[in-house]
Design an enzyme around this catalytic site. Structure first.
Site, mmCIF file in Angstrom:
data_model
loop_
_atom_site.group_PDB
_atom_site.id
_atom_site.type_symbol
_atom_site.label_atom_id
_atom_site.label_comp_id
_atom_site.label_asym_id
_atom_site.label_seq_id
_atom_site.Cartn_x
_atom_site.Cartn_y
_atom_site.Cartn_z
ATOM 1 N N GLY A 58 0.830 -1.211 0.000
ATOM 2 C CA GLY A 58 0.000 0.000 0.000
ATOM 3 C C GLY A 58 0.857 1.250 0.000
ATOM 4 N N ASN B 171 -10.501 -2.741 17.349
ATOM 5 C CA ASN B 171 -9.447 -3.646 16.891
ATOM 6 C C ASN B 171 -8.159 -2.874 16.630
ATOM 7 O OD1 ASN B 171 -7.967 -5.705 15.699
ATOM 8 N ND2 ASN B 171 -8.998 -5.520 13.712
ATOM 9 N N THR C 273 -6.731 -7.283 3.873
ATOM 10 C CA THR C 273 -5.694 -7.719 4.818
ATOM 11 C C THR C 273 -5.550 -9.247 4.860
ATOM 12 O OG1 THR C 273 -7.381 -7.283 6.527
ATOM 13 C CG2 THR C 273 -5.604 -5.698 6.326
ATOM 14 N N GLN D 215 2.300 -9.060 -2.717
ATOM 15 C CA GLN D 215 0.845 -9.100 -2.898
ATOM 16 C C GLN D 215 0.575 -8.327 -4.188
ATOM 17 O OE1 GLN D 215 -1.575 -6.662 -0.324
ATOM 18 N NE2 GLN D 215 -3.368 -7.966 -0.565
ATOM 19 N N ASP E 177 2.297 -0.144 9.493
ATOM 20 C CA ASP E 177 2.060 1.268 9.814
ATOM 21 C C ASP E 177 1.698 1.459 11.289
ATOM 22 O OD1 ASP E 177 -0.514 0.265 9.880
ATOM 23 O OD2 ASP E 177 -1.365 1.731 8.501
ATOM 24 N N ARG F 150 -2.896 8.955 1.747
ATOM 25 C CA ARG F 150 -3.220 10.105 2.604
ATOM 26 C C ARG F 150 -1.978 10.768 3.197
ATOM 27 N NH1 ARG F 150 -7.266 8.412 6.892
ATOM 28 N NH2 ARG F 150 -7.414 10.629 7.314
ATOM 29 N N ASN G 143 45.679 21.916 19.320
ATOM 30 C CA ASN G 143 44.772 23.033 19.563
ATOM 31 C C ASN G 143 44.449 23.702 18.235
ATOM 32 O OD1 ASN G 143 43.667 24.894 21.876
ATOM 33 N ND2 ASN G 143 44.402 26.209 20.221
HETATM 34 C C1 UD1 Z 1 -7.606 -2.465 9.853
HETATM 35 C C2 UD1 Z 1 -8.598 -3.474 10.433
HETATM 36 C C3 UD1 Z 1 -9.472 -2.774 11.475
HETATM 37 C C4 UD1 Z 1 -8.587 -2.174 12.542
HETATM 38 C C5 UD1 Z 1 -7.523 -1.247 11.930
HETATM 39 C C6 UD1 Z 1 -6.517 -0.867 12.980
HETATM 40 C C7 UD1 Z 1 -9.105 -5.081 8.653
HETATM 41 C C8 UD1 Z 1 -10.064 -5.526 7.637
HETATM 42 N N1 UD1 Z 1 -9.432 -4.019 9.358
HETATM 43 O O1 UD1 Z 1 -8.355 -1.464 9.192
HETATM 44 O O2 UD1 Z 1 -10.363 -3.713 12.082
HETATM 45 O O3 UD1 Z 1 -9.381 -1.463 13.483
HETATM 46 O O4 UD1 Z 1 -6.801 -1.921 10.884
HETATM 47 O O5 UD1 Z 1 -5.600 0.089 12.489
HETATM 48 O O6 UD1 Z 1 -8.073 -5.714 8.813
HETATM 49 N N2 UD1 Z 1 -2.662 -4.095 3.669
HETATM 50 C C9 UD1 Z 1 -1.997 -4.845 2.727
HETATM 51 N N3 UD1 Z 1 -2.727 -5.316 1.672
HETATM 52 C C10 UD1 Z 1 -4.063 -5.124 1.549
HETATM 53 C C11 UD1 Z 1 -4.719 -4.359 2.529
HETATM 54 C C12 UD1 Z 1 -3.983 -3.859 3.589
HETATM 55 O O7 UD1 Z 1 -0.800 -5.061 2.818
HETATM 56 O O8 UD1 Z 1 -4.636 -5.612 0.568
HETATM 57 C C13 UD1 Z 1 -1.873 -3.580 4.802
HETATM 58 C C14 UD1 Z 1 -1.780 -2.057 4.800
HETATM 59 O O9 UD1 Z 1 -0.603 -1.597 4.162
HETATM 60 C C15 UD1 Z 1 -1.721 -1.734 6.282
HETATM 61 C C16 UD1 Z 1 -2.507 -2.879 6.921
HETATM 62 O O10 UD1 Z 1 -2.538 -3.928 5.987
HETATM 63 O O11 UD1 Z 1 -0.387 -1.758 6.772
HETATM 64 C C17 UD1 Z 1 -3.916 -2.480 7.337
HETATM 65 O O12 UD1 Z 1 -4.670 -2.091 6.224
HETATM 66 P P1 UD1 Z 1 -5.611 -0.832 6.253
HETATM 67 O O13 UD1 Z 1 -6.276 -0.695 4.941
HETATM 68 O O14 UD1 Z 1 -4.856 0.343 6.792
HETATM 69 O O15 UD1 Z 1 -6.720 -1.308 7.311
HETATM 70 P P2 UD1 Z 1 -7.703 -0.401 8.155
HETATM 71 O O16 UD1 Z 1 -8.824 0.040 7.286
HETATM 72 O O17 UD1 Z 1 -6.916 0.627 8.867
HETATM 73 CA CA CA Z 2 -4.701 1.494 8.820
#
Ligand code: UD1
Ligand code: CA
Length: 454
Positions: free
Chosen positions: A14, A173, A84, A78, A108, A18, A363
């Site tokens: 990712g 979470n 996730t 990926q 992150d 933002r 010095n």
């Molecule tokens: C996720 C959780 C949410 C939690 C929150 C905490 C899920 C579905 N949701 O939401 O319950 O409260 O984190 O911060 O897990 N990533 C990948 N590949 C993907 C998608 C994501 O590598 O296809 C990585 C992103 O780079 C990131 C992490 O997974 O480091 C989390 O993904 P992100 O989209 O930020 O999840 P949130 O919507 O924040």
């Molecule tokens: Ca996140």
């Protein structure tokens, strides 16, 4: 009992749109190190020996950072960002090795502490299939909600899919999950993408595990442990937390920080005993300060080693490759780069010492400059022990000043000076008696040609 084996999967795919940056999100830094480096370090300090990182297409810089911080880590790609759970399954080959425990950590979430990861694993040893970190954020918006039944975690509901009453739940979470290796693959492969975003959610693992009569739990932690970073503002908040932790650790280790809130540290800053750091000092990467050294106010140090009892600043700048010997002094408005300043040597005022060695007890007078750059290449200056460099001298490198030699003030030194010699390299002084008096009288007579007369 043999300790349980553990695989950590760090999700780092990712771009982090933002952040409004060309740099991948996990390569932004706090306390001088990338978010990813912090996460990988926490995983290693938690005793996890096997690490897999999941990156996105074209993220060579992310792969390079993984290799730098954790050379043994496997890197998985990926191809498409499909959620996730989909990201975790990119590391399927590692999961298939059947570790006892699997930790899924988001790249992150840099403030996660090793002890917290260990706490999260503990329920797995007691038979739980899944453990997640829960927290109660000031503002739960955007987080998945943890649906509990007594001590059991029943489900995680993503905000977009939550009902009005589920959205009122303040237990959220943290995004870090521990799964028992025995059931992980079976659970992960059953996750579908039937949700508002059409993504494969890792969070759905909880309901699937429950349907397989497996137990899931939530461990409550402080918000700081699980702060996720999506924006520059959140990056700055995380920096503040990281700085606070580093200052506390330094104070705890016996460093005197006179005004701790004004000192900026790096995750790898190392201090000996009885070090004093005055207000407003910035430590960049790779700085070591040995016992009894004092860093005076407004100094900026990067890649520098400060020896025992040395004194730095105020207003000193130590750049990478600086090595200060024991009891050496680098004073105000002195810049040092790639230089070895041996024990007891002093450069107390207004100097630049770059690509140089300065022998013990030498010095360096005020305003001395090592002219190390000829516009194309850098050259070295070697100053012997006990040498005395008169103020306002320019040492044009490459050049060597022998042990105990004297350089007369204001010299421009372009040739080597033997040991114990005196080198003078400046115009001889001319004195014209009464010149000023004559000038004034000529002026008072209104004559304009004063200069040409002499
Ligand atoms: C996720 C959780 C949410 C939690 C929150 C905490 C899920 C579905 N949701 O939401 O319950 O409260 O984190 O911060 O897990 N990533 C990948 N590949 C993907 C998608 C994501 O590598 O296809 C990585 C992103 O780079 C990131 C992490 O997974 O480091 C989390 O993904 P992100 O989209 O930020 O999840 P949130 O919507 O924040
Ligand atoms: Ca996140």
């Amino acid at each position: 009992m043999t300790p349980r084996s553990c695989l950590a999967i760090v999700l780092a795919a990712g771009e982090g749109t933002r952040m409004r940056s060309a740099r991948p999100k996990v390569l932004h830094a706090i306390a001088g190190q990338s978010l990813l480096a912090h996460v990988l370090a926490a995983v290693a300090k938690a005793g996890v020996r096997t690490t897999a990182a999941v990156i996105g297409p074209g993220q060579d810089a992310v792969a390079a950072e993984v290799a730098r911080v954790c050379p043994g880590a496997a890197v998985f790609l990926q191809q498409e960002r499909r959620g996730t759970a989909h990201a975790v399954l990119a590391a399927k080959a590692a999961i298939a090795q059947q570790p006892d425990d699997i930790l899924v950590v988001y790249g992150d979430t840099p403030l996660i502490r090793p002890a917290t990861l260990q706490r999260l694993r503990a329920p797995l040893a007691d038979g739980a299939a899944i453990a997640v970190l829960g927290f109660r954020p000031a503002d739960p918006a955007g987080y998945g909600r943890l649906i509990m039944s007594g001590d059991d975690l029943v489900a995680i509901r993503e905000e977009a899919d939550a009902s009005a009453s589920e959205r009122k739940i303040d237990f959220c979470n943290g995004g870090i999950m521990a799964l028992s290796g025995a059931s992980a693959l079976a659970i992960l492969e059953r996750i579908a993408n039937h949700n508002r975003k059409g993504e494969f959610y890792l969070t759905d693992a909880v309901e699937i595990a429950r349907s397989m009569a497996l137990r899931c739990v939530a461990i409550e932690v402080e918000e700081d442990d699980v702060r996720g970073i999506n924006t520059k503002s959140q990056l700055a908040e995380a920096e503040a937390v990281a700085q606070q932790r580093l200052r506390e650790a330094a104070l705890e280790a016996g460093v005197t920080l006179i005004a701790p809130e004004t000192v900026h540290l790096c995750a790898d800053t190392k201090f000996g005993r009885d070090v004093v750091v005055e207000p407003y000092v910035v430590f960049g990467e790779k700085v070591t300060v040995e016992d009894g050294a004092v860093i005076h106010s407004f100094s900026h140090l990067v890649g520098a080693h400060v020896g025992k009892g040395a004194s730095v600043g105020p207003f000193a700048r130590l750049r990478p490759g600086t090595q200060l010997g024991d009891s050496s002094h680098i004073g105000n408005f002195v810049e040092v780069k790639a230089a070895l300043i041996e024990a007891g040597a002093k450069a107390n005022h207004l100097s630049y010492i770059g690509d140089a060695t300065v022998g013990a007890n030498a010095n360096i007078g005020a305003g001395t400059i090592t002219c190390n750059y000829d516009g194309t290449d850098k050259h070295r200056t070697a100053i012997g022990k006990d040498a005395f460099i008169g103020s306002n001298s320019a040492l044009v490198a490459p050049v060597e000043i022998g042990d105990g030699a004297y350089i007369a003030s204001g010299s421009v030194i372009t040739a080597n000076v033997p040991a114990n010699a005196l080198a003078l390299a400046r115009a001889r002084q001319v004195v014209k008696e009464g010149w000023a008096t004559r000038l004034r009288s000529l002026k008072s007579l209104g004559k304009k040609k004063a200069h040409s007369r002499d």
